[in-house]
Scaffold this motif. Sequence first.
Motif, mmCIF file in Angstrom:
data_model
loop_
_atom_site.group_PDB
_atom_site.id
_atom_site.type_symbol
_atom_site.label_atom_id
_atom_site.label_comp_id
_atom_site.label_asym_id
_atom_site.label_seq_id
_atom_site.Cartn_x
_atom_site.Cartn_y
_atom_site.Cartn_z
ATOM 1 N N UNK A 124 -7.458 -47.781 -18.643
ATOM 2 C CA UNK A 124 -8.582 -47.513 -17.751
ATOM 3 C C UNK A 124 -8.639 -48.549 -16.638
ATOM 4 N N UNK A 125 -9.125 -48.121 -15.473
ATOM 5 C CA UNK A 125 -9.465 -49.029 -14.386
ATOM 6 C C UNK A 125 -10.979 -49.136 -14.330
ATOM 7 N N UNK A 126 -11.648 -47.989 -14.231
ATOM 8 C CA UNK A 126 -13.104 -47.902 -14.300
ATOM 9 C C UNK A 126 -13.459 -46.879 -15.349
ATOM 10 N N UNK A 127 -14.435 -47.193 -16.181
ATOM 11 C CA UNK A 127 -14.859 -46.268 -17.227
ATOM 12 C C UNK A 127 -16.359 -46.455 -17.444
ATOM 13 N N UNK A 128 -17.039 -45.357 -17.716
ATOM 14 C CA UNK A 128 -18.471 -45.424 -17.969
ATOM 15 C C UNK A 128 -18.808 -44.496 -19.119
#
Length: 192
Positions: free
Chosen positions: A164-168
């Motif tokens: 992942x680079x960005x995960x929410x």
Amino acid sequence: MARKRYSDEDILKLLREIELKLADGDDVRTACRGVGVSDATYYNWRRRFGGMGKSQLSELRSLEKENARLKKIVAELELDNCPVEIAEARYGYEVLEKSLIFSEGNAVEFRGGPGICSRYQMRAKATLSAGFSRAKEPVWSLNATSGHTNSLKVHRARQTVEDYVFVSGLELAPEDVVEIRTSCGGNAARAG
């Protein structure tokens, strides 16, 4: 006698009334009884609001609100800096690794620092939200030797690995391992 709650504006009005009665020659006890408060209440109010107008009252409120916001920030920062054993128990994970990462290669003119590897194993269900810059472009890649990238990996208990680079809002299960690697700067060689 039941206590009555006064708003800050009401307190300022009552203080003005008491001050007027005092200026007319009444003693403190008589002036306070005239507006329906005890002399102890008057002294407490005067200590807190004495000489204050409406503008200073609104400024006091904004300062109290800012103080509460800052206290909350400090409390959150203290949570981030708590000892590992407390964090493990509090947040439901075990710290598997915290180590420095050194890149291989020769020393360069502008050496960067080592990266950090952190690995956490979940003890219970959790939700992850995170993001990293420099996950695709290496750090300090201005000269011939470039650094490395940041990375976030989730090693699932079922033996799969997710990058992942960005995960929410990523759901984590017990036994999942979260691995965070921060980049080494432009060929950080091991010292000594």
